[in-house]
Design a protein around this motif. Structure first.
Motif, PDB file in Angstrom:
ATOM      1  N   LYS A  36     -30.420 -13.855 -23.135  1.00 60.06           N
ATOM      2  CA  LYS A  36     -31.591 -13.144 -23.654  1.00 60.06           C
ATOM      3  C   LYS A  36     -31.579 -13.029 -25.182  1.00 60.06           C
ATOM      4  O   LYS A  36     -32.625 -13.068 -25.816  1.00 60.06           O
ATOM      5  N   ARG A 107     -37.801  -6.962 -29.899  1.00 52.13           N
ATOM      6  CA  ARG A 107     -37.454  -6.162 -28.724  1.00 52.13           C
ATOM      7  C   ARG A 107     -37.438  -7.124 -27.540  1.00 52.13           C
ATOM      8  O   ARG A 107     -38.455  -7.691 -27.177  1.00 52.13           O
ATOM      9  N   GLN A 108     -36.267  -7.301 -26.955  1.00 52.93           N
ATOM     10  CA  GLN A 108     -36.099  -8.237 -25.844  1.00 52.93           C
ATOM     11  C   GLN A 108     -35.759  -7.463 -24.576  1.00 52.93           C
ATOM     12  O   GLN A 108     -34.773  -6.734 -24.540  1.00 52.93           O
ATOM     13  N   PRO A 109     -36.574  -7.598 -23.518  1.00 58.30           N
ATOM     14  CA  PRO A 109     -36.226  -6.923 -22.268  1.00 58.30           C
ATOM     15  C   PRO A 109     -34.937  -7.508 -21.688  1.00 58.30           C
ATOM     16  O   PRO A 109     -34.802  -8.717 -21.571  1.00 58.30           O
ATOM     17  N   LEU A 110     -34.014  -6.647 -21.348  1.00 59.42           N
ATOM     18  CA  LEU A 110     -32.732  -7.101 -20.810  1.00 59.42           C
ATOM     19  C   LEU A 110     -32.760  -7.075 -19.291  1.00 59.42           C
ATOM     20  O   LEU A 110     -32.545  -8.087 -18.643  1.00 59.42           O
ATOM     21  N   TYR A 112     -34.804  -4.584 -16.007  1.00 58.38           N
ATOM     22  CA  TYR A 112     -35.610  -3.437 -15.597  1.00 58.38           C
ATOM     23  C   TYR A 112     -36.232  -2.754 -16.810  1.00 58.38           C
ATOM     24  O   TYR A 112     -37.030  -3.351 -17.499  1.00 58.38           O
ATOM     25  N   ASN A 113     -35.871  -1.523 -17.091  1.00 62.27           N
ATOM     26  CA  ASN A 113     -36.472  -0.806 -18.211  1.00 62.27           C
ATOM     27  C   ASN A 113     -35.524  -0.697 -19.407  1.00 62.27           C
ATOM     28  O   ASN A 113     -35.688   0.163 -20.250  1.00 62.27           O
ATOM     29  N   ASP A 115     -34.210  -2.400 -22.812  1.00 63.82           N
ATOM     30  CA  ASP A 115     -34.527  -3.385 -23.843  1.00 63.82           C
ATOM     31  C   ASP A 115     -33.415  -3.421 -24.879  1.00 63.82           C
ATOM     32  O   ASP A 115     -32.741  -2.426 -25.116  1.00 63.82           O
TER      33      ASP A 115
END
Length: 146
Positions: A36, A107-110, A112-113, A115
């Motif tokens: 990611k 901002r990269q989503p890792l 679920y909720n 980031d």
């Protein structure tokens, strides 16, 4: 003596199911993080190279803001840099030189909720091109001096 050997071999059975599961989970999480975040750091490396290449241009002081942005845009196009780095190019002219700044946040989503926020701040000061690409000055203060 044979009894001691059998006893020590029975103690060395290897890793348990839970041990292997923990190792696989940790490796999976690490690979997810790398997959990611790595593209953002590759782009940051190309931003660094773009500023260094621009700093080696002997005509940089004579270039307009548009020409500087166009030159960086070409470098980004060739190296497939897209998104925030290309949008956040700022060129500020001052009495002592020109500052080219590329300051952005990703901002990269890792999962679920959750980031991951990555901040990148690269600057080229034409007065000190050898010190490229670490931020040397606060652009707001630089603008106020002029």
């Amino acid at each position: 003596m044979g009894g001691k050997l059998n006893f020590s071999l029975q103690q060395q059975r290897g890793m348990s199911y839970w041990g292997w599961l923990l190792i696989i989970a940790v490796l999976g999480f690490a690979l997810t993080c790398v997959s990611k975040m790595a593209p953002a750091y590759v782009d940051a490396r190309y931003v660094n190279e773009a500023l260094k290449t621009l700093g080696q241009n002997p005509n940089l002081e004579n270039m307009t803001k548009g020409q500087i942005k166009k030159e960086l845009g070409r470098f980004f196009l060739v190296n497939n840099v897209r998104g925030e780095p290309t949008k956040s190019v700022q060129v500020v002219r001052g009495a002592k030189g020109t500052v080219v700044s590329i300051n952005y946040e990703l901002r990269q989503p890792l999962m679920y909720n959750v980031d991951v926020v990555m901040k990148f701040n690269k600057q080229l000061d034409t007065a000190k091109p050898e010190l490229c690409c670490d931020p040397l000055i606060d652009l707001e203060q630089f603008r106020k001096r002029d």
